[in-house]
Design a protein around this motif. Structure first.
Motif, PDB file in Angstrom:
ATOM      1  N   ALA A  20       8.581  10.047 -17.268  1.00 16.56           N
ATOM      2  CA  ALA A  20       9.626  11.076 -17.200  1.00 16.56           C
ATOM      3  C   ALA A  20      10.139  11.331 -15.797  1.00 16.56           C
ATOM      4  CB  ALA A  20       9.111  12.381 -17.807  1.00 16.56           C
ATOM      5  N   ALA A  21       9.295  11.193 -14.785  1.00 20.22           N
ATOM      6  CA  ALA A  21       9.704  11.441 -13.400  1.00 20.22           C
ATOM      7  C   ALA A  21       8.644  10.874 -12.463  1.00 20.22           C
ATOM      8  CB  ALA A  21       9.875  12.928 -13.138  1.00 20.22           C
ATOM      9  N   VAL A  22       9.092  10.510 -11.257  1.00 21.64           N
ATOM     10  CA  VAL A  22       8.183   9.979 -10.243  1.00 21.64           C
ATOM     11  C   VAL A  22       8.429  10.732  -8.945  1.00 21.64           C
ATOM     12  CG1 VAL A  22       7.523   7.951  -8.881  1.00 21.64           C
ATOM     13  CG2 VAL A  22       8.160   7.684 -11.283  1.00 21.64           C
ATOM     14  N   ILE A  23       7.337  11.068  -8.265  1.00 24.03           N
ATOM     15  CA  ILE A  23       7.434  11.726  -6.969  1.00 24.03           C
ATOM     16  C   ILE A  23       6.670  10.879  -5.962  1.00 24.03           C
ATOM     17  CG2 ILE A  23       6.883  13.783  -5.614  1.00 24.03           C
ATOM     18  CD1 ILE A  23       7.044  15.316  -8.332  1.00 24.03           C
ATOM     19  N   GLY A  24       7.366  10.474  -4.923  1.00 24.33           N
ATOM     20  CA  GLY A  24       6.748   9.723  -3.836  1.00 24.33           C
ATOM     21  C   GLY A  24       6.650  10.619  -2.615  1.00 24.33           C
ATOM     22  N   ILE A  25       5.477  10.663  -2.018  1.00 23.51           N
ATOM     23  CA  ILE A  25       5.261  11.513  -0.851  1.00 23.51           C
ATOM     24  C   ILE A  25       4.817  10.642   0.320  1.00 23.51           C
ATOM     25  CG2 ILE A  25       3.943  13.451   0.104  1.00 23.51           C
ATOM     26  CD1 ILE A  25       3.674  14.510  -2.788  1.00 23.51           C
ATOM     27  N   ALA A  26       5.664  10.583   1.345  1.00 23.11           N
ATOM     28  CA  ALA A  26       5.369   9.829   2.573  1.00 23.11           C
ATOM     29  C   ALA A  26       4.988   8.387   2.274  1.00 23.11           C
ATOM     30  CB  ALA A  26       4.288  10.543   3.381  1.00 23.11           C
ATOM     31  N   GLY A  27       5.740   7.750   1.386  1.00 23.81           N
ATOM     32  CA  GLY A  27       5.396   6.411   0.930  1.00 23.81           C
ATOM     33  C   GLY A  27       5.871   5.281   1.824  1.00 23.81           C
ATOM     34  N   PRO A  28       5.042   4.249   1.958  1.00 22.23           N
ATOM     35  CA  PRO A  28       5.425   3.042   2.701  1.00 22.23           C
ATOM     36  C   PRO A  28       6.164   2.066   1.784  1.00 22.23           C
ATOM     37  CG  PRO A  28       3.125   2.898   2.077  1.00 22.23           C
ATOM     38  CD  PRO A  28       3.630   4.224   1.577  1.00 22.23           C
ATOM     39  N   TYR A  29       7.423   2.362   1.530  1.00 19.02           N
ATOM     40  CA  TYR A  29       8.207   1.619   0.542  1.00 19.02           C
ATOM     41  C   TYR A  29       8.880   0.365   1.081  1.00 19.02           C
ATOM     42  CZ  TYR A  29       8.057   6.403  -1.267  1.00 19.02           C
ATOM     43  OH  TYR A  29       7.656   7.650  -1.666  1.00 19.02           O
ATOM     44  N   SER A  30       9.070   0.300   2.387  1.00 17.00           N
ATOM     45  CA  SER A  30       9.865  -0.797   2.922  1.00 17.00           C
ATOM     46  C   SER A  30       9.555  -1.023   4.401  1.00 17.00           C
ATOM     47  CB  SER A  30      11.360  -0.494   2.760  1.00 17.00           C
ATOM     48  OG  SER A  30      12.128  -1.567   3.243  1.00 17.00           O
ATOM     49  N   TYR A  31       8.582  -1.876   4.661  1.00 22.08           N
ATOM     50  CA  TYR A  31       8.263  -2.203   6.049  1.00 22.08           C
ATOM     51  C   TYR A  31       7.624  -3.585   6.089  1.00 22.08           C
ATOM     52  CZ  TYR A  31       3.254  -1.288   5.363  1.00 22.08           C
ATOM     53  OH  TYR A  31       1.951  -1.341   4.947  1.00 22.08           O
ATOM     54  N   ASP A  32       7.577  -4.159   7.267  1.00 22.05           N
ATOM     55  CA  ASP A  32       6.963  -5.476   7.408  1.00 22.05           C
ATOM     56  C   ASP A  32       5.477  -5.290   7.698  1.00 22.05           C
ATOM     57  OD1 ASP A  32       6.169  -8.059   7.863  1.00 22.05           O
ATOM     58  OD2 ASP A  32       7.850  -8.545   9.191  1.00 22.05           O
ATOM     59  N   PHE A  33       4.709  -5.235   6.640  1.00 23.21           N
ATOM     60  CA  PHE A  33       3.274  -4.970   6.731  1.00 23.21           C
ATOM     61  C   PHE A  33       2.537  -6.008   7.564  1.00 23.21           C
ATOM     62  CE2 PHE A  33       4.138  -7.484   2.997  1.00 23.21           C
ATOM     63  CZ  PHE A  33       3.235  -8.529   3.119  1.00 23.21           C
ATOM     64  N   ARG A  34       3.142  -7.179   7.737  1.00 23.42           N
ATOM     65  CA  ARG A  34       2.483  -8.257   8.482  1.00 23.42           C
ATOM     66  C   ARG A  34       2.263  -7.889   9.943  1.00 23.42           C
ATOM     67  NH1 ARG A  34       6.783 -12.633   6.558  1.00 23.42           N
ATOM     68  NH2 ARG A  34       8.026 -10.901   7.346  1.00 23.42           N
ATOM     69  N   LYS A  35       2.979  -6.879  10.425  1.00 22.55           N
ATOM     70  CA  LYS A  35       2.870  -6.458  11.825  1.00 22.55           C
ATOM     71  C   LYS A  35       1.836  -5.352  12.025  1.00 22.55           C
ATOM     72  CE  LYS A  35       7.728  -7.501  12.642  1.00 22.55           C
ATOM     73  NZ  LYS A  35       9.026  -6.958  13.045  1.00 22.55           N
ATOM     74  N   PHE A  36       1.126  -4.964  10.969  1.00 19.93           N
ATOM     75  CA  PHE A  36       0.199  -3.846  11.033  1.00 19.93           C
ATOM     76  C   PHE A  36      -1.144  -4.219  10.407  1.00 19.93           C
ATOM     77  CE2 PHE A  36       4.516  -2.257  10.876  1.00 19.93           C
ATOM     78  CZ  PHE A  36       4.540  -1.364  11.932  1.00 19.93           C
ATOM     79  N   SER A  37      -2.140  -3.389  10.625  1.00 20.65           N
ATOM     80  CA  SER A  37      -3.460  -3.654  10.059  1.00 20.65           C
ATOM     81  C   SER A  37      -3.436  -3.642   8.531  1.00 20.65           C
ATOM     82  CB  SER A  37      -4.479  -2.632  10.578  1.00 20.65           C
ATOM     83  OG  SER A  37      -4.090  -1.323  10.212  1.00 20.65           O
ATOM     84  N   SER A  38      -2.411  -3.049   7.951  1.00 16.64           N
ATOM     85  CA  SER A  38      -2.299  -3.023   6.488  1.00 16.64           C
ATOM     86  C   SER A  38      -2.059  -4.409   5.893  1.00 16.64           C
ATOM     87  CB  SER A  38      -1.168  -2.085   6.066  1.00 16.64           C
ATOM     88  OG  SER A  38       0.065  -2.477   6.643  1.00 16.64           O
ATOM     89  N   ALA A  39      -1.817  -5.389   6.726  1.00 15.12           N
ATOM     90  CA  ALA A  39      -1.587  -6.752   6.235  1.00 15.12           C
ATOM     91  C   ALA A  39      -2.749  -7.245   5.390  1.00 15.12           C
ATOM     92  CB  ALA A  39      -1.340  -7.703   7.404  1.00 15.12           C
ATOM     93  N   THR A  40      -3.944  -6.762   5.671  1.00 20.19           N
ATOM     94  CA  THR A  40      -5.116  -7.211   4.917  1.00 20.19           C
ATOM     95  C   THR A  40      -5.102  -6.743   3.464  1.00 20.19           C
ATOM     96  OG1 THR A  40      -6.399  -5.312   5.667  1.00 20.19           O
ATOM     97  CG2 THR A  40      -6.554  -7.332   6.991  1.00 20.19           C
ATOM     98  N   ALA A  41      -4.248  -5.800   3.142  1.00 22.16           N
ATOM     99  CA  ALA A  41      -4.147  -5.314   1.765  1.00 22.16           C
ATOM    100  C   ALA A  41      -3.347  -6.262   0.880  1.00 22.16           C
ATOM    101  CB  ALA A  41      -3.509  -3.931   1.740  1.00 22.16           C
ATOM    102  N   PHE A  42      -2.677  -7.214   1.497  1.00 21.47           N
ATOM    103  CA  PHE A  42      -1.824  -8.148   0.768  1.00 21.47           C
ATOM    104  C   PHE A  42      -2.347  -9.563   0.930  1.00 21.47           C
ATOM    105  CE2 PHE A  42       0.628  -4.518   2.282  1.00 21.47           C
ATOM    106  CZ  PHE A  42       1.128  -4.033   1.094  1.00 21.47           C
ATOM    107  N   GLY A  43      -1.881 -10.454   0.084  1.00 19.97           N
ATOM    108  CA  GLY A  43      -2.293 -11.846   0.179  1.00 19.97           C
ATOM    109  C   GLY A  43      -1.915 -12.447   1.525  1.00 19.97           C
ATOM    110  N   PRO A  44      -2.629 -13.468   1.941  1.00 19.05           N
ATOM    111  CA  PRO A  44      -2.390 -14.052   3.263  1.00 19.05           C
ATOM    112  C   PRO A  44      -0.985 -14.635   3.447  1.00 19.05           C
ATOM    113  CG  PRO A  44      -3.887 -15.423   1.990  1.00 19.05           C
ATOM    114  CD  PRO A  44      -3.687 -14.163   1.214  1.00 19.05           C
ATOM    115  N   ASN A  45      -0.351 -15.025   2.367  1.00 18.03           N
ATOM    116  CA  ASN A  45       0.995 -15.599   2.469  1.00 18.03           C
ATOM    117  C   ASN A  45       2.078 -14.682   1.917  1.00 18.03           C
ATOM    118  OD1 ASN A  45       0.011 -18.061   3.580  1.00 18.03           O
ATOM    119  ND2 ASN A  45      -0.658 -18.656   1.539  1.00 18.03           N
TER     120      ASN A  45
END
Length: 126
Positions: free
Chosen positions: A12-37
């Motif tokens: 019915a509805a979605v609320i996003g709070i301070a979400g990382p919706y659009s960034y190049d994660f490869r430049k940050f430590s968060s890169a480990t949360a995603f596949g290597p490629n």
């Protein structure tokens, strides 16, 4: 959601709070949360909008030093391009942590995030 037979329009509805919706994660430590490629085009939410969507409220924290407001700006643009109903707002005085922390009863005095969420849900779900 697909394994459970749920489609975005079933929500019915979605609320996003301070979400990382659009960034190049490869430049940050968060890169480990995603596949290597993995690339941002493959995993960032602003590039994954498909089909009918529920209405969204995207809130940013005024003093967020972790997730920049450009994430919300880009996500909002993507939603609008896809014809999705989207509203945005700012949580005055909030940091990244207090943007959600103030939902807890002992911290509600910190900012008005809870009030913004409840107002949106009250309006949207009626």
């Amino acid at each position: 959601m697909a394994p459970y037979g749920i489609k975005p329009i079933d929500i019915a509805a979605v609320i996003g709070i301070a979400g990382p919706y659009s960034y190049d994660f490869r430049k940050f430590s968060s890169a480990t949360a995603f596949g290597p490629n993995a690339t941002p085009d493959q995993v960032m939410p602003d590039r994954q909008i498909k089909g009918a969507q529920p209405p969204y409220l995207l809130l940013t924290a005024e003093k967020d030093k972790i997730v920049h407001v450009t994430n919300t700006i880009k996500m909002t643009e993507a939603f609008k391009k896809a014809g999705v109903t989207v509203e945005t707002g700012e949580i005055e005085g909030a940091s990244h942590a207090t943007s959600i922390g103030a939902m807890a009863p002992p911290l509600r005095w910190v900012n008005d995030v809870r009030a913004q969420v409840l107002t949106y849900l009250d309006k949207t779900l009626k």
